[in-house]
Design an enzyme around this catalytic site. Structure first.
Site, PDB file in Angstrom:
ATOM      1  N   HIS A 139       0.847  -1.199   0.000  1.00  0.00           N
ATOM      2  CA  HIS A 139       0.000   0.000   0.000  1.00  0.00           C
ATOM      3  C   HIS A 139       0.873   1.236   0.000  1.00  0.00           C
ATOM      4  CE1 HIS A 139      -4.200   1.278   0.415  1.00  0.00           C
ATOM      5  NE2 HIS A 139      -3.699   2.366   0.979  1.00  0.00           N
TER       6      HIS A 139
ATOM      7  N   ASP B 161     -14.462   2.304   6.317  1.00  0.00           N
ATOM      8  CA  ASP B 161     -13.400   3.102   5.683  1.00  0.00           C
ATOM      9  C   ASP B 161     -13.900   3.716   4.389  1.00  0.00           C
ATOM     10  OD1 ASP B 161     -10.689   4.114   5.292  1.00  0.00           O
ATOM     11  OD2 ASP B 161     -10.639   2.728   3.618  1.00  0.00           O
TER      12      ASP B 161
ATOM     13  N   ARG C 210     -13.382  12.252   4.048  1.00  0.00           N
ATOM     14  CA  ARG C 210     -12.068  12.899   4.238  1.00  0.00           C
ATOM     15  C   ARG C 210     -11.605  13.529   2.933  1.00  0.00           C
ATOM     16  NH1 ARG C 210      -8.537   8.282   5.649  1.00  0.00           N
ATOM     17  NH2 ARG C 210      -6.854   9.761   5.859  1.00  0.00           N
TER      18      ARG C 210
ATOM     19  N   SER D 254      -7.172   3.536   8.318  1.00  0.00           N
ATOM     20  CA  SER D 254      -7.712   3.320   6.974  1.00  0.00           C
ATOM     21  C   SER D 254      -6.887   2.274   6.218  1.00  0.00           C
ATOM     22  CB  SER D 254      -7.713   4.666   6.235  1.00  0.00           C
ATOM     23  OG  SER D 254      -7.850   4.498   4.861  1.00  0.00           O
TER      24      SER D 254
ATOM     25  N   LYS E 129      -7.829  -2.185   5.995  1.00  0.00           N
ATOM     26  CA  LYS E 129      -8.065  -2.826   4.689  1.00  0.00           C
ATOM     27  C   LYS E 129      -7.115  -4.013   4.516  1.00  0.00           C
ATOM     28  CE  LYS E 129      -7.680   1.027   2.076  1.00  0.00           C
ATOM     29  NZ  LYS E 129      -8.078   2.353   2.493  1.00  0.00           N
TER      30      LYS E 129
HETATM   31  N1  URA Z   1      -4.459   5.425   1.626  1.00  0.00           N
HETATM   32  C1  URA Z   1      -5.509   4.923   2.322  1.00  0.00           C
HETATM   33  O1  URA Z   1      -5.982   3.820   2.032  1.00  0.00           O
HETATM   34  N2  URA Z   1      -6.020   5.637   3.312  1.00  0.00           N
HETATM   35  C2  URA Z   1      -5.541   6.839   3.670  1.00  0.00           C
HETATM   36  O2  URA Z   1      -6.039   7.415   4.597  1.00  0.00           O
HETATM   37  C3  URA Z   1      -4.435   7.374   2.951  1.00  0.00           C
HETATM   38  C4  URA Z   1      -3.918   6.642   1.919  1.00  0.00           C
END
Ligand code: URA
Length: 448
Positions: A82, A161, A168, A183, A187
Site C-alpha cells: 500500500h 473506511d 475525508r 484506513s 483494509k
Molecule cells: N491510503 C488509504 O488507504 N487511506 C488513507 O487514509 C491514505 C492513503
C-alpha cells in the site's frame, strides 16, 4: 452517549475511550450520526490527533465494520502493498503482476483517489470492463488460481473506511496520521494478507510534506501491523515531483503497459523495483531484498510480468485488447500543450499543484458522487534536472470533461520552475523501515 459530547471531547484534546469511539462509528454506520457530525469529529481530530491507543481501537473498529477474508487455505505467504498516496503513483499496477510473476501471491485491497492523489481502483476502472468489487469468494478463488487479485473495500470489507475515506477526501481531513493508519491497516488486515509492504510518500505532492512526519507515520503503521500480527516493512520515498510521466487514470495505465513492455520510466521503476524486491523477499521467493529486485527485473525483461497483467485484467472482467493495444482507447476530447517560456534547467515540478489540476481536469472527484473522466490528466514531457529550451513542451493536458483547457495552461505552467544552474539528482528512496527501525535505504536492507 451523545455524539456532540464526543466531538467536544475530541475538539478539546481529551482522549476518547474505546466505547465512545465504538458508539460514534457504529451509530454513523447506522445513520444516527450524520455526515456533518463525522466531519466535525474528523476536523477536530486534525487539530487534536488521536493517540496510539485510539489508533489501534479505530483500526479494530474499522476491521469489524465488515468481514475478514480468510486466505489461510491458500499456501504460501500472501503479501500486499500500500502507498500513502502520491501523484502519478502507479506502482501498485506494476507490482501486482511483477510479484505474482515471481511466484508471490498478492491479495491487494486498494482505495480510490484521495485529495490531490490518485487511486488504484480508479486507475483499474479506466480499463473497460474491469471489476474492482469481486465478492470475497471470487477473491479467494482468483488468488488461488492466478496468484493475484486487486479489489476495493466494499459492503463486505471495511465498509466504514469506504464512507469515511469519501468524506475525508472532500473535507480536507486526509492528513490525520491515526486515521491514515486505521484506513490503510484495516483494509490490509481484513484483506487477509500475511505480510505488508508500505510506500510512505514524503514531499510536496504527499500528505506528509516533511520527512519527519513520514517517519512518524511509518512507525505508526508498522506498530499497528505488529499489534495485529501483520509483519509490516516499507520504504519512505520522494514525492516532490510526480512519479513517472503520467497523471490521470487511463494515462497511467498506458505508462504501466509501457514499463511492463520494457520502455521503463526510470524514477517510477526505481521505486517499483525496490518495493517489488521487498515483496518478493517477504514472500520467500528471494533470500535477500537485492535478490528480490533482480528477480523483479528479470520477470519484466522476459515479458512475464506483462503476461501476468493481461491475465489479471482478463480474470477481473476487463478487456485485455486495450492493454495489448492501448491506442484502441478513446482519446480525450480536448488536449493542449504547455511550453516553456524560457530556456534553462527544470528545478521543480510541483506534484501537489499538478495533482489538484488533474482533479479539476476530471481525473479526480470534487464531490464523493462525481464521475471520473478516465481520459483526463497530464503527461509530463520533462523531469526535474533536465534541460529545457524556450518553447519546448513541458507537458500535455487532456480532458473530456473540461473542454476549455487553454485557461489551465498558465496555472499548469506555474507548477514548473526553471533555473540556470545544473542541479544534483534528488534521491527517490530515502529510508527503509520496519516496526523497530528506520535506516537509510539500501537494497541490502533486511526485511524480517
Ligand atoms: N491510503 C488509504 O488507504 N487511506 C488513507 O487514509 C491514505 C492513503
Amino acid at each position: 452517549m451523545l455524539p456532540q459530547e464526543i466531538i467536544r471531547k475530541r475538539r478539546d484534546g481529551e482522549p476518547l475511550a474505546r466505547q465512545e469511539l465504538e458508539f460514534f462509528f457504529q451509530e454513523f454506520m447506522e445513520g444516527n450520526v450524520s455526515d456533518e457530525q463525522m466531519t466535525a469529529l474528523l476536523m477536530a481530530s486534525f487539530y487534536a490527533p488521536p493517540t496510539m491507543d485510539e489508533a489501534l481501537a479505530l483500526t479494530d473498529i474499522f476491521i469489524r465494520s465488515g468481514s475478514r477474508i480468510d486466505l489461510s487455505a491458500i499456501p504460501g505467504v500472501k503479501v500486499d502493498k500500500h502507498s500513502t498516496g502520491g501523484v502519478g503513483d502507479k506502482t501498485s499496477l506494476l507490482l501486482v503482476p511483477i510479484a505474482a510473476a515471481a511466484g508471490v501471491r498478492v491479495p491487494m485491497i486498494s482505495g480510490r483517489a484521495l485529495g490531490h492523489t490518485g487511486g488504484t481502483l480508479d486507475k483499474l476502472e479506466s480499463i473497460p470492463g474491469f471489476n474492482v468489487h469481486p465478492p470475497p469468494s471470487a477473491i479467494v478463488r482468483q488468488l488461488s488460481e492466478i496468484g493475484m487479485v486487486m479489489a476495493g473495500q466494499s459492503a463486505d470489507i471495511v465498509p466504514l473506511d469506504r464512507r469515511i475515506y469519501a468524506l475525508r477526501d472532500v473535507t480536507s481531513t486526509v492528513e490525520i496520521l491515526p486515521f491514515i493508519a486505521a484506513s490503510i491497516m484495516s483494509k490490509k488486515i481484513a484483506g487477509g494478507a500475511d505480510a505488508l509492504v508500505l510506500d510512505i510518500k514524503a514531499g510536496r505532492g504527499a500528505f506528509m510534506r516533511e520527512r519527519v512526519q513520514a517517519e512518524e507515520l511509518a512507525l505508526l503503521l508498522a506498530g499497528v501491523g505488529r499489534h495485529f500480527d501483520l509483519p509490516t516493512v516499507g520504504i519512505i520515498t520522494n514525492m516532490d515531483e510526480p512519479l513517472g510521466y503520467a497523471i490521470g487514470n487511463w494515462l497511467e495505465v498506458v505508462e504501466v503497459v509501457d514499463c511492463l513492455q520494457g520502455r521503463e520510466t526510470p524514477d517510477l521503476m526505481e521505486v517499483t523495483y525496490a518495493l517489488a524486491g521487498l515483496m518478493i523477499h517477504l514472500g520467500r521467493k528471494a533470500q535477500t531484498v537485492s535478490e528480490g529486485i533482480a528477480v523483479a527485473r528479470d520477470v519484466v525483461r522476459r515479458g512475464l510480468a506483462f503476461e501476468k497483467f493481461l491475465e489479471l485484467v482478463h480474470a477481473q472482467g476487463g478487456d485485455p485488447s486495450y492493454i495489448q493495444e492501448t491506442l484502441r482507447y478513446r482519446n480525450a476530447e480536448a488536449a493542449v500543450e504547455v511550453v516553456a517560456l524560457c530556456s534553462g534547467v527544470l528545478h521543480g515540478v510541483d506534484a501537489r499543484a499538478l495533482g489538484l489540476l488533474a482533479v479539476e481536469l476530471g481525473a479526480g472527484r470534487k464531490q464523493p458522487t462525481d464521475e471520473i473522466d478516465p481520459t483526463a490528466g497530464i503527461v509530463l514531457a520533462k523531469k526535474i534536472g533536465e534541460h529545457v529550451e524556450e518553447d519546448e513542451v513541458l507537458c500535455r493536458l487532456y480532458s473530456s470533461a473540461a473542454h476549455d483547457l487553454v485557461h489551465f495552461r498558465e496555472r499548469v505552467r506555474e507548477a514548473f520552475s526553471i533555473g540556470d544552474r545544473e542541479i544534483p539528482r534528488a534521491d527517490k528512496i530515502f529510508s527503509y523501515f520496519d516496526s523497530d527501525t528506520i535506516v537509510p535505504w539500501s537494497p541490502e536492507s533486511r526485511a524480517p
